[in-house]
Each structure stands twice: as C-alpha cells, then as structure tokens.
Design a protein around this motif. Structure first.
Motif, short mmCIF file in Angstrom:
data_model
loop_
_atom_site.label_atom_id
_atom_site.label_comp_id
_atom_site.label_asym_id
_atom_site.label_seq_id
_atom_site.Cartn_x
_atom_site.Cartn_y
_atom_site.Cartn_z
N MET A 143 0.64 -1.24 -0.07
CA MET A 143 0.08 -0.19 0.15
C MET A 143 0.87 1.05 -0.01
SD MET A 143 -3.08 -1.08 2.72
CE MET A 143 -3.69 0.71 2.49
N ILE A 144 1.79 1.19 0.71
CA ILE A 144 2.91 2.66 0.87
C ILE A 144 3.54 2.69 -0.33
CG2 ILE A 144 4.76 3.32 2.34
CD1 ILE A 144 3.72 1.94 4.57
N SER A 145 3.90 1.38 -1.04
CA SER A 145 4.78 1.66 -2.35
C SER A 145 4.01 2.17 -3.31
CB SER A 145 5.45 0.28 -2.60
OG SER A 145 6.32 -0.46 -1.39
N LEU A 146 2.72 1.62 -3.47
CA LEU A 146 2.04 1.93 -4.66
C LEU A 146 1.39 3.33 -4.27
CD1 LEU A 146 0.69 -1.45 -5.80
CD2 LEU A 146 2.76 -0.20 -6.56
N GLY A 147 1.12 3.68 -2.95
CA GLY A 147 0.43 4.93 -2.65
C GLY A 147 -1.07 4.73 -2.65
N ILE A 148 -1.49 3.35 -2.32
CA ILE A 148 -2.94 3.19 -2.32
C ILE A 148 -3.16 3.13 -0.70
CG2 ILE A 148 -4.45 1.29 -2.49
CD1 ILE A 148 -2.98 0.04 -4.85
N ASP A 149 -4.09 4.02 -0.45
CA ASP A 149 -4.79 4.04 0.76
C ASP A 149 -6.15 3.78 1.04
OD1 ASP A 149 -5.17 4.58 3.68
OD2 ASP A 149 -4.45 6.64 3.48
N ASN A 150 -6.41 2.40 0.95
CA ASN A 150 -7.63 1.77 1.06
C ASN A 150 -7.70 0.59 1.62
OD1 ASN A 150 -9.86 0.03 -0.32
ND2 ASN A 150 -10.44 1.85 -1.37
N ILE A 151 -8.72 0.69 2.67
CA ILE A 151 -8.66 -0.48 3.76
C ILE A 151 -9.27 -1.99 3.06
CG2 ILE A 151 -10.94 -0.01 4.68
CD1 ILE A 151 -8.10 -1.65 6.42
N TYR A 152 -10.05 -1.82 2.10
CA TYR A 152 -10.57 -2.85 1.38
C TYR A 152 -9.39 -3.65 0.57
CZ TYR A 152 -15.11 -0.74 2.48
OH TYR A 152 -16.21 -0.28 3.37
N PHE A 153 -8.74 -2.61 -0.03
CA PHE A 153 -7.77 -3.24 -0.65
C PHE A 153 -6.65 -4.30 0.32
CE2 PHE A 153 -2.97 -2.91 -1.74
CZ PHE A 153 -3.05 -3.63 -3.12
N ALA A 154 -6.41 -3.51 1.28
CA ALA A 154 -5.40 -4.28 2.12
C ALA A 154 -6.06 -5.52 2.78
CB ALA A 154 -5.27 -3.27 3.49
N LEU A 155 -7.42 -5.47 3.12
CA LEU A 155 -8.07 -6.72 3.62
C LEU A 155 -8.06 -7.83 2.74
CD1 LEU A 155 -10.92 -5.22 5.43
CD2 LEU A 155 -9.32 -6.52 6.66
N LEU A 156 -8.33 -7.53 1.38
CA LEU A 156 -8.58 -8.46 0.24
C LEU A 156 -7.33 -9.10 -0.17
CD1 LEU A 156 -10.99 -6.73 -2.12
CD2 LEU A 156 -11.39 -8.67 -0.65
N PHE A 157 -6.21 -8.22 -0.15
CA PHE A 157 -4.95 -8.54 -0.75
C PHE A 157 -4.34 -9.55 0.55
CE2 PHE A 157 -0.02 -8.26 -1.46
CZ PHE A 157 -0.28 -8.70 -2.68
N SER A 158 -4.43 -8.90 1.76
CA SER A 158 -3.79 -9.86 2.97
C SER A 158 -4.59 -11.33 3.11
CB SER A 158 -4.06 -8.99 4.22
OG SER A 158 -3.50 -9.79 5.35
#
Length: 335
Positions: A84-99
């Motif tokens: 998230m930090i590397s790509l500049g993506i600040d989205n909790i849904y992205f974090a949950l789904l990818f994790s």
C-alpha cells in the motif's frame, strides 16, 4: 417439531460456571470491574483472538493442528501494508482483500504439503511458520512502520465503532473488529453444521480412512480447511496492525499457542471430529477475562499463565474422562 436450541454440553456448562464465579469474585473485590469501559475493552481485545479461534477450531475438528497462523497473519498483513505504501494506495478494502489472498495461498501450501507428503500437521506448520516468516524477513524486511508512514485508512479502520454510547465517564462503542469477528463466527458455524463440506471436515477428523471410503474428497477438504485458516489469518493481520500505532512485524508471532489453548479449553477433542463454536467462544472469553481483569484482583500478569494452565489441564482431563466413560458404555460383551 425440531428443537431450536441444542442442550449445553457438560464442558460448556463447566466453562460458563467458571466465568460466572470469576466475574462475581472480581466484582466483589473491585467495584470498577462492572463498567462500560471494561465491557467494551473486552470486546475489542477479544476480537482478533476470536477470528483466529474460528479457523483453529476448523483445523482441529479436521484432526490437524496449525501453528503457522500467526506467521501467516504477520506476513500477509505486513506485506499488504508495505505494498500500500509503495503503490500509494490508501484503501482498507485493498488491504483486507490482498492480505486475505496471501493468507489463503499460504494456507493452501500447508494443505498440499500435509496431504501429499503424509506428514504430521504440527511438524509441517511448525516448519512453514519459519519458512513464511523467513521469506518475509529476507525479501520484504522487518523494519517497523511509524505512525507518520502508516496509511490513514488503517487508522480509520482501527477507530471505527458500530455505534457510540456517551455517559458521564466517557464515550464507548462496539468496535468494528468485534462485528467482523461475529460475522466470521456465524459463517464458520454455518459451514460446519449446515453444509456437506462441514460434515466432511468432521468425518476426516473422526477417521480419514473411513471418510475416504465414504467418497469424501480428502484433498479438497484439507485445501479448504487450511486455506480458510490462512484467509482468517490474513484478515487478522490487518485487524491487528490497524489497532496499534507502531507496526512491528514481530509482535504477533508466538501467540498461536494461546489461541489453540483457548479452543482446547472450549472442549475440542484433540484427535479431531468434535468441537463447537460456543465452546471456542467460551475458551477465548476465559482467557481474555483473565488477561484483562487480574489487575482488579491486585495480581500481576504472571498469574495469567498459571490460571490458564490449570484450566487447560482440567479441561483436557474432563474431556478425556468423558470420552473413556462413553467408550465403556458402548462396549458390547458377548459370551
């Protein structure tokens, strides 16, 4: 007419009695125990453990034991946040789904090794725990993520409350983490007790050979069991890192035995084939209440391990005694 509610099992009655007696003792010693602050703090601190306990319950019912789930949680959660930090993506849904996706993949690796190499589930997951964590430390790193670098969506996720109650002593609310834990427990209950897949999980826990003869696909069942454990671990990784300010990818590793102990205290049969959602919840509740309320009794946290150890030994002893008693009743003697 079908009964809407099943009768409580002896172990569940035993655990409820312990909880009631302990709460009464603490309430008598400290008037501050029965407060809104204590209640909502228990809901918050128990949420992550309940999520992992749901997965551990499924694994234990299948006749296995997984000690890699905290490593999976750390690897999945930390890798997702780094991305998230590397790509500049600040989205909790992205974090949950990818994790969750990473956790699911790592769980599948566990299942494949266990099934095709016919190895002990404990040995395999103990080994993969080191492999997963070692891979992260080698290729991703373990440097802490400071408050300044932590994505804002994680802060918001950690502070979200379902609703808030305000009184003279402050504001309190049910954390979103607890809602997620309740949903996961409900889904796990449905899978175990209302689906053919759930019956397959119980079947291979009782006897893998008999399950195979009954036409159950052992590989597919194990793939689900360990993938589900990995998926829940991935969710837990984000939940855990969302509620702390400084993200340290080492802090969660080592707590897996406490989660397993909670499920075992809840009445799970270690050889597989038996276990309940309510029992797992009660086991987690006992451990969390001990951890959070010893201060009200004027005791240090070192007493926590003593109490939990005593209850764990007592629970396993009771389960073993009941199983031997039932086996004796089922014996048929012929001349």
């Amino acid at each position: 007419m079908n009964k809407r509610f099943r009768k409580l099992k002896p172990m569940e009655k035993y655990l409820i009695s312990i909880l009631v007696v302990y709460i009464l003792i603490v309430s008598f010693v400290s008037k501050n125990f029965l407060s809104m602050n204590t209640l909502f703090d228990l809901l918050r601190t128990s949420s992550g453990t309940l999520i992992l306990a749901a997965g551990a319950l499924v694994v234990l019912i299948s006749g296995g034991i997984d000690v890699s789930f905290t490593a999976i949680a750390v690897v999945s959660g930390y890798s997702s946040i780094r991305l998230m930090i590397s790509l500049g993506i600040d989205n909790i849904y992205f974090a949950l789904l990818f994790s969750a996706f990473i956790g699911c993949c790592l769980g599948i690796i566990n299942a494949l090794i266990i099934h095709f190499f016919r190895l002990s589930t404990f040995i395999v997951t103990l080994g993969t725990s080191s492999v997963f964590y070692g891979f992260m430390t080698t290729f991703i790193g373990t440097s802490s993520i400071s408050v300044a670098d932590k994505p804002q969506s994680l802060f918001n996720f950690g502070k979200t409350r379902l609703f808030t109650i305000t009184n003279g002593s402050g504001s309190y609310g049910i954390p979103l983490f607890f809602v997620i834990a309740v949903v996961i427990l409900a889904v796990t209950w449905f899978i175990l007790y209302r689906t053919i897949l759930g019956r397959s999980i119980f079947a291979i826990g009782n006897s893998e050979e008999s399950a195979l003869r009954a036409g159950i696909n052992i590989l597919k069942t194990k793939l689900f069991v360990y993938a589900y454990m990995g998926l829940l671990s991935g969710i837990m990784g984000i939940v855990y890192f969302s509620e702390i300010d400084l993200i340290n990818p080492v802090s969660l590793v080592g707590s897996e035995l406490m989660v397993i102990a909670a499920v075992v205290i809840g009445g799970i049969r270690l050889t597989g084939g038996e276990g309940t959602i309510l029992g797992a919840i009660l086991g987690v509740g006992i451990i969390q209440i001990f951890k959070s309320t010893l201060v009200f009794l004027g005791l240090s946290t070192s007493w926590n391990d003593l109490f939990i150890g005593i209850i764990l030994i007592a629970s396993v002893s009771i389960i073993s005694y009941q199983e031997r008693k039932n086996n004796r009743k089922q014996l048929i003697f012929t001349k």
